[in-house]
Design a protein around this motif. Structure first.
Motif, mmCIF file in Angstrom:
data_model
loop_
_atom_site.group_PDB
_atom_site.id
_atom_site.type_symbol
_atom_site.label_atom_id
_atom_site.label_comp_id
_atom_site.label_asym_id
_atom_site.label_seq_id
_atom_site.Cartn_x
_atom_site.Cartn_y
_atom_site.Cartn_z
ATOM 1 N N ARG A 1 0.843 -1.210 0.000
ATOM 2 C CA ARG A 1 0.000 0.000 0.000
ATOM 3 C C ARG A 1 0.877 1.260 0.000
ATOM 4 O O ARG A 1 0.600 2.223 -0.730
ATOM 5 N N ARG A 2 1.945 1.267 0.831
ATOM 6 C CA ARG A 2 2.851 2.423 0.862
ATOM 7 C C ARG A 2 3.514 2.647 -0.493
ATOM 8 O O ARG A 2 3.608 3.781 -0.987
ATOM 9 N N PHE A 3 3.966 1.544 -1.122
ATOM 10 C CA PHE A 3 4.622 1.639 -2.424
ATOM 11 C C PHE A 3 3.649 2.174 -3.472
ATOM 12 O O PHE A 3 3.987 3.050 -4.271
ATOM 13 N N GLN A 4 2.430 1.651 -3.433
ATOM 14 C CA GLN A 4 1.414 2.081 -4.406
ATOM 15 C C GLN A 4 1.073 3.562 -4.191
ATOM 16 O O GLN A 4 0.952 4.327 -5.152
ATOM 17 N N ALA A 5 0.946 3.976 -2.925
ATOM 18 C CA ALA A 5 0.658 5.384 -2.621
ATOM 19 C C ALA A 5 1.803 6.272 -3.104
ATOM 20 O O ALA A 5 1.571 7.362 -3.669
ATOM 21 N N GLN A 6 3.036 5.814 -2.905
ATOM 22 C CA GLN A 6 4.199 6.573 -3.352
ATOM 23 C C GLN A 6 4.196 6.692 -4.878
ATOM 24 O O GLN A 6 4.454 7.770 -5.436
ATOM 25 N N LEU A 7 3.895 5.589 -5.573
ATOM 26 C CA LEU A 7 3.847 5.625 -7.042
ATOM 27 C C LEU A 7 2.765 6.587 -7.519
ATOM 28 O O LEU A 7 2.984 7.377 -8.455
ATOM 29 N N GLU A 8 1.590 6.509 -6.891
ATOM 30 C CA GLU A 8 0.492 7.387 -7.289
ATOM 31 C C GLU A 8 0.876 8.847 -7.066
ATOM 32 O O GLU A 8 0.574 9.718 -7.901
#
Length: 124
Positions: free
Chosen positions: A88-95
């Protein structure tokens, strides 16, 4: 008559000796039977004790295995939760990075359009 009485006396002695031997044999047989029964009883007591030890050991081993399984399951569940949080953190960072790139591209495009419009205005 004498030989007959001698013979009867001799037979009675032999019968008495045979009876004594039978009595001794019976005593030995009964003692042997008692000893075997005691030995068999001891064997069954030891067997029952070993059976109880085995049951207790199996129960202990089962409890230990269950504790180990529970511990491993908790560890695996914790890892899944941790991996989900990292995802979730990685996805939020990518977004977030994608939004920043889109915004930068939009600003660059607007700046280019303004520059183009200024050029056109200046040429006209």
């Amino acid at each position: 008559k004498e030989s007959r009485s001698y013979y009867v006396g001799h037979m009675e002695k032999e019968a008495s000796a045979v009876e004594n031997e039978i009595g001794v044999f019976r005593q030995h047989f009964e003692k042997d039977l008692t000893d075997r029964q005691e030995c068999l009883g001891d064997f069954f007591h030891r067997l029952e004790a070993l059976k109880m030890q085995s049951v207790e050991k199996l129960a202990r081993d089962e409890r230990l295995s269950q504790r180990k399984f529970d511990q491993l399951k908790r560890g695996a569940d914790d890892m899944v939760v941790q991996q989900d949080e990292e995802k979730r953190r990685f996805q939020a960072q990518l977004e977030s990075e994608l939004r920043a790139i889109k915004l930068a591209m939009a600003e660059a495009s607007q700046a280019r359009n303004r520059a183009d419009n200024e050029m056109l205005t200046a040429l006209n």
